[in-house]
Design a protein around this motif. Structure first.
Motif, short mmCIF file in Angstrom:
data_model
loop_
_atom_site.label_atom_id
_atom_site.label_comp_id
_atom_site.label_asym_id
_atom_site.label_seq_id
_atom_site.Cartn_x
_atom_site.Cartn_y
_atom_site.Cartn_z
N LEU A 10 -5.21 5.85 -5.35
CA LEU A 10 -4.89 4.44 -5.50
C LEU A 10 -5.84 3.77 -6.49
N ALA A 48 -7.14 -0.57 1.03
CA ALA A 48 -6.16 -0.59 -0.07
C ALA A 48 -5.93 -2.02 -0.57
N LEU A 115 2.13 -2.66 -3.02
CA LEU A 115 1.20 -1.73 -2.41
C LEU A 115 1.87 -0.94 -1.29
#
Length: 174
Positions: A10, A48, A115
């Protein structure tokens, strides 16, 4: 794939070059990020979201209140329904639900890449790789979505590419 490996993927896909160090805690190996001088962050979706903000890509968290809620919903789905699943029956149930949901959508929020798409792609990759051609056809909407996400620039990286047939294996007979 371990959460730390996912978070590293990521980071790269978001254009972050710093290379954070992750540790894991507890029986379920929950990822932990020690921030610079700040509190440590715990949990895949928390870290994240932090990385998306750090990369100035907050649009990945949703652009409206409703879209932000849908992103959060799918991040929770990822952690509660996908992570920790190992039986074929559990995965089939997840894919069946996701397949129905994606029937009229390009991305999980509808028309915007978020996301949630990235993390669900990473979470499902190990299962989708093992599907037969017939199973991929059975979950056609998931297959379409997954194929689309894996070709999104910078997302797949070193993960194996999953092949999807674009035409049916049988002919229409009259």
């Amino acid at each position: 794939m371990a959460a730390a490996a996912e978070l590293t993927l990521l980071e790269k896909s978001l254009g972050l070059s710093k290379g954070n160090k992750y540790s894991a805690q507890g029986e379920r190996q929950i990822p932990v990020l020690q921030t610079n001088g700040g509190p440590s962050l715990t949990g895949l979706t928390t870290i994240a979201a932090h990385l998306a903000k750090q990369a100035n890509k907050e649009h990945l968290l949703g652009s409206s209140a409703e879209e932000k809620a849908v992103v959060q919903q799918w991040l929770e789905f990822r952690v509660t329904r996908v992570d920790g699943q190992s039986s074929k029956d559990d995965i089939r149930a997840v894919l069946k639900d996701l397949n129905s949901y994606l029937e009229d959508k390009v991305y999980l929020t509808g028309y915007n890449f978020t996301l949630a798409d990235i993390l669900l792609y990473y979470g499902l990759h190990r299962f989708i790789v093992g599907l037969t051609v017939q199973e991929k056809e059975k979950y056609l909407n998931v297959s379409r979505w997954f194929c689309h996400i894996q070709h999104y620039p910078g997302i797949r990286q070193h993960l194996s590419s999953v092949v999807f047939l674009k035409n049916r294996l049988y002919a229409n007979s009259h």
